[in-house]
Design an enzyme around this catalytic site. Structure first.
Site: not given
Ligand SMILES: O=C1NC(=O)NC(C(=O)O)N1
Length: 310
Positions: A46, A129
């Site tokens: 993540k 993001c």
């Molecule tokens: O880079 C991102 N892309 C997404 O679609 N969602 C996540 C997020 O919102 O954390 N982050």
């Protein structure tokens, strides 16, 4: 014997599928499931911020027709949590550590920490993001992208790539490639979700997620044409030394095959991994091998980038 190999920054992958950052990678338990999944050649964590982050209020991820919509807001357990994990597991297979600082200062500080650490895998700098309220998707600002990469490569010497948002204008493909080609990047990962879309619940006439009045990034089947276009456009423009991780719209082995046809070296799965779980990797691998057999190909190099035009 048909092989599914790829090489990025000297790392040899003997399977080319992995999760997309954000999916099945929040906890060590989830990461272990991807690490050990048949058909998965790697994993990405993540996207980390310097410390724990709760993210946006729920509901913040939901299924919708033809895919998913999310506005997670970068919830994560902080860099140390993911850095410890990839250091512990990096002997098993090449691993990706994703970071997404909310400021350039945060990104540089995290990269200094990683540079000084025992992690010798690949870092994915998430510049795309769409879901942090008030924060832009950095990679839509070509000057800001050049500025951060200039500072990063003054000190960072380990393999580094960037996670890009989708572009929708041919001139923007030219402009982002002109920036990226000036840096010793190991890879780009394209695409991130298509940002700030809106999905409506037909029963309630309401948006489907809480953050940002319902605006969120979309993924899954609905984004495949945009994902393939971004893989193809960047493959045609980027220095061949900059490899490509294709992300977006992967549901079947044929979808994996099409990402490779457009030039992808690795292919990552988000929305459909969230729905199906890590068993998807073995199914996608089996279906990809069947598609290759149908076409008479015995390695990915036999057809990578060979999209035909009319
Ligand atoms: O880079 C991102 N892309 C997404 O679609 N969602 C996540 C997020 O919102 O954390 N982050």
């Amino acid at each position: 014997m048909t092989t599914l190999t790829a090489n990025i920054a000297g790392f040899e992958f003997d399977d080319i599928l992995l999760n997309a950052a954000g999916v099945y990678c929040m906890t060590t338990e989830e990461l272990d499931q991807v690490l050990t999944a048949p058909g998965a050649g790697s994993l990405v964590t993540k996207s980390a911020t310097p410390s724990f982050r709760a993210g946006n209020p729920a509901p913040r991820f939901t299924k919708m027709p033809l895919g998913s919509i999310n506005s997670m807001g970068l919830p994560n357990n902080g860099l140390d949590y993911y850095l410890d994990y990839v250091i512990t597991k990096q002997a098993v297979k090449p691993l990706f550590l994703s970071i997404a600082g909310l400021t350039k200062t945060d990104n540089l500080a995290m990269l200094h920490q990683i540079q000084a650490s025992n992690f010798n895998g690949l870092v994915e700098l998430n510049l795309s993001c769409p879901n942090v309220p008030g924060k832009p998707q950095t990679a839509y600002d070509f000057d800001a992208t050049r500025a951060i990469l200039t500072e990063v490569f003054q000190f960072y010497t380990k393999p580094l790539g960037v996670k890009l948002p989708p572009y929708f204008d041919i001139v923007h493909f030219d402009m982002v490639a002109a920036v990226l080609n000036d840096f010793p990047l190991a890879f780009v990962n394209t695409i991130n979700s298509i940002g700030n879309a809106l999905a409506i619940d037909p029963e309630t006439d309401s948006v489907m997620i809480a953050p940002k009045g319902g605006f969120g990034g979309i993924g899954g089947e609905i984004v495949k044409p945009t994902a393939l276009a971004n893989v193809r456009a960047l493959r045609l423009r980027l220095n061949p030394a900059i490899k490509i991780i294709g992300t977006g719209g992967v549901q079947t082995g044929r979808d994996v095959y099409e990402h490779i046809l457009c030039g992808a070296d690795l292919v990552s799965v988000g929305t459909n991994l969230a729905f199906e779980g890590p068993a998807i990797f073995d199914r996608l691998k089996t279906e990809l091998l069947a598609e290759m057999a149908k076409k008479g190909y015995r390695s990915l190099a036999d057809f990578r980038g060979n999209l035909q035009t009319l």
